[in-house]
Design an enzyme around this catalytic site. Structure first.
Site, PDB file in Angstrom:
ATOM      1  CE  LYS A 115      -4.443  -1.649   1.407  1.00 50.04           C
ATOM      2  NZ  LYS A 115      -5.716  -1.409   2.036  1.00 50.04           N
ATOM      3  CE  LYS A 198      -7.643  -7.058  -3.503  1.00 50.33           C
ATOM      4  NZ  LYS A 198      -7.662  -6.957  -2.048  1.00 50.33           N
ATOM      5  CE  LYS A 201     -14.086  -2.234   0.048  1.00 51.02           C
ATOM      6  NZ  LYS A 201     -12.810  -2.158   0.742  1.00 51.02           N
TER       7      LYS A 201
HETATM    8  N1  AQP Z   1     -10.732  -9.336  -5.433  1.00 48.79           N
HETATM    9  C1  AQP Z   1     -11.049  -9.965  -4.325  1.00 48.79           C
HETATM   10  N2  AQP Z   1     -11.294 -11.289  -4.325  1.00 48.79           N
HETATM   11  C2  AQP Z   1     -11.619 -11.928  -3.179  1.00 48.79           C
HETATM   12  N3  AQP Z   1     -11.726 -11.332  -1.976  1.00 48.79           N
HETATM   13  C3  AQP Z   1     -11.507 -10.011  -1.923  1.00 48.79           C
HETATM   14  N4  AQP Z   1     -11.534  -9.127  -0.915  1.00 48.79           N
HETATM   15  C4  AQP Z   1     -11.240  -7.907  -1.393  1.00 48.79           C
HETATM   16  N5  AQP Z   1     -11.009  -7.959  -2.726  1.00 48.79           N
HETATM   17  C5  AQP Z   1     -11.165  -9.252  -3.079  1.00 48.79           C
HETATM   18  C6  AQP Z   1     -11.871  -9.475   0.465  1.00 48.79           C
HETATM   19  O1  AQP Z   1     -12.833  -8.508   0.899  1.00 48.79           O
HETATM   20  C7  AQP Z   1     -12.554  -8.091   2.234  1.00 48.79           C
HETATM   21  C8  AQP Z   1     -12.389  -6.573   2.158  1.00 48.79           C
HETATM   22  O2  AQP Z   1     -11.540  -6.076   3.070  1.00 48.79           O
HETATM   23  P1  AQP Z   1     -11.090  -4.548   3.090  1.00 48.79           P
HETATM   24  O3  AQP Z   1     -12.182  -3.666   2.609  1.00 48.79           O
HETATM   25  O4  AQP Z   1     -10.617  -4.287   4.482  1.00 48.79           O
HETATM   26  O5  AQP Z   1      -9.866  -4.375   2.136  1.00 48.79           O
HETATM   27  P2  AQP Z   1      -9.252  -5.010   0.871  1.00 48.79           P
HETATM   28  O6  AQP Z   1      -8.998  -6.469   1.021  1.00 48.79           O
HETATM   29  O7  AQP Z   1      -8.047  -4.197   0.555  1.00 48.79           O
HETATM   30  O8  AQP Z   1     -10.417  -4.801  -0.206  1.00 48.79           O
HETATM   31  P3  AQP Z   1     -10.372  -3.974  -1.526  1.00 48.79           P
HETATM   32  O9  AQP Z   1     -11.712  -4.107  -2.185  1.00 48.79           O
HETATM   33  O10 AQP Z   1      -9.174  -4.331  -2.358  1.00 48.79           O
HETATM   34  O11 AQP Z   1     -10.274  -2.498  -0.991  1.00 48.79           O
HETATM   35  P4  AQP Z   1      -9.168  -1.370  -1.161  1.00 48.79           P
HETATM   36  O12 AQP Z   1      -9.191  -1.022  -2.626  1.00 48.79           O
HETATM   37  O13 AQP Z   1      -9.669  -0.247  -0.301  1.00 48.79           O
HETATM   38  O14 AQP Z   1      -7.836  -1.895  -0.715  1.00 48.79           O
HETATM   39  C9  AQP Z   1     -11.335  -8.876   2.704  1.00 48.79           C
HETATM   40  O15 AQP Z   1     -11.730  -9.993   3.470  1.00 48.79           O
HETATM   41  C10 AQP Z   1     -10.675  -9.314   1.407  1.00 48.79           C
HETATM   42  O16 AQP Z   1      -9.943 -10.514   1.539  1.00 48.79           O
END
Ligand code: AQP
Length: 335
Positions: A115, A198, A201
């Site tokens: 990050k 991946k 969001k």
């Molecule tokens: N692409 C993905 N496939 C499977 N699981 C996913 N998760 C996120 N993206 C995928 C799971 O969703 C949860 C979200 O956790 P988070 O919001 O704390 O952060 P993250 O994992 O970093 O999710 P994002 O969507 O990628 O958000 P940003 O862009 O803000 O970093 C977790 O359980 C994760 O495993």
């Protein structure tokens, strides 16, 4: 609370909707688990502010994320569903944990490196660096032993176990140690336009992301424009056919069909057929959830009351634990 084990998990309100990866990788499985555990689901807004964010949209994204949890099937009467910043014990315990975390230990967290690299390491904040100790506090406060997370979070759960164990041995038995419940191997979802990356969001391009709050026609259009390959065969092969494999993964999750069965059912059929089937399955699930989320969001005062009631339930568990921690550390109680 009953004798069931406690589960804690959360998602950051880092966008104005969750995406399909959040649903398949987390939310869908939370709903399945909420009967088996004393489940606590958090909208981790304090985690969302560890990277640059827009203060004008954070509160709305927080409400939308909570509404989406409920719309997907989390029952806020049965499970505890609350907003992290509403229970101050999270940040208070995180500070105590910071004092027993090694600088080198925190520096080894690969998610911080990833990050931080996205923003340029110099711009990364101390908050981003301390993200894992806040996450450890989220979990340890409730003696949660089940923490359903994606594989990328495994290292943070290991750190949580190390910190909980260290606190227990220095200050006396205080915390239960969690086990990571890693979601299914097939659960990772990739960007529709760039199936090597991946889906997130915070992905740069909108066309590769299936948002749960997108209009159904938009969702179908995005799926029909997903990148595939020049071959014609429909089979799961992440290395050679990342786009097709991604669509199959989504379909398998939405129809609860094992991959070999799915592959067999598409023998001799074309990519257009696969895309239409995926689009129909996704729309059939997301359309009613979107409608329910919009209904909840149309009455923000009621949604806020649900969140406030649930924050009180969480606080009831968190406060005595924090008081024990303060006492064990030797802090002077306020009279
Ligand atoms: N692409 C993905 N496939 C499977 N699981 C996913 N998760 C996120 N993206 C995928 C799971 O969703 C949860 C979200 O956790 P988070 O919001 O704390 O952060 P993250 O994992 O970093 O999710 P994002 O969507 O990628 O958000 P940003 O862009 O803000 O970093 C977790 O359980 C994760 O495993």
């Amino acid at each position: 609370m009953s004798t069931k084990a406690t589960l804690f998990s959360g998602m950051a309100p880092s966008a104005d909707s969750l995406q399909i990866g959040n649903y398949i990788g987390a939310l869908q499985q939370w709903v399945e688990m909420q009967d088996t555990y004393n489940a606590i689901f958090c909208v981790v807004d304090l985690h969302a502010i560890t990277v640059p964010q827009d203060p004008k949209t954070l509160a709305a994204s927080t409400r939308t994320t909570a509404a989406q949890y409920i719309a997907a099937g989390i029952d806020p009467e049965q499970s505890i569903l609350f907003v992290q910043s509403h229970v101050s014990a999270h940040t208070e315990l995180a500070w105590i944990l910071n004092t027993i975390t090694g600088f080198g230990e925190a520096s080894r967290m690969t998610q911080f490196k990833d990050k931080a690299a996205k923003q340029g390491t110099e711009a990364a904040s101390l908050g981003l660096f301390a993200y894992p100790t806040l996450m450890a506090a989220d979990i340890l406060l409730y003696d949660a032993t089940a923490v359903p997370v994606g594989d990328d979070q495994r290292q943070h759960i290991e750190l949580t176990r190390d910190l909980g164990g260290r606190f227990n041995s220095r200050f006396g038995e205080t915390f239960k140690l969690p086990e990571a419940v890693i979601m299914k191997e097939t659960a990772r979802i990739y960007d529709l336009q760039n199936p090597e990356a991946k889906m997130s969001k915070t992905s740069v391009s909108d066309s590769g992301v299936i948002w749960m709050m997108d209009e159904p026609s938009k969702t179908a259009k995005k799926i029909k424009s997903a990148v595939t390959d020049d071959d014609r065969e429909i089979r799961f092969d992440r290395g050679a056919k990342p786009g097709v494999s991604n669509l199959l993964t989504i379909l398998s999750a939405f129809t609860s069909t094992p991959m070999p069965e799915l592959e067999a059912s598409f023998a001799g059929r074309g990519y257009g057929d696969l895309k239409s089937t995926v689009a129909d399955a996704v729309v059939a699930t997301f359309e009613p959830m979107r409608a329910r989320a919009l209904e909840l969001l149309s009455d923000p005062a009621e949604l806020d009351r649900i969140l406030s009631r649930n924050a009180a339930r969480a606080e009831e568990l968190a406060k005595p634990k924090l008081a024990t921690v303060y006492e064990r550390v030797g802090l002077l109680p306020r009279s």
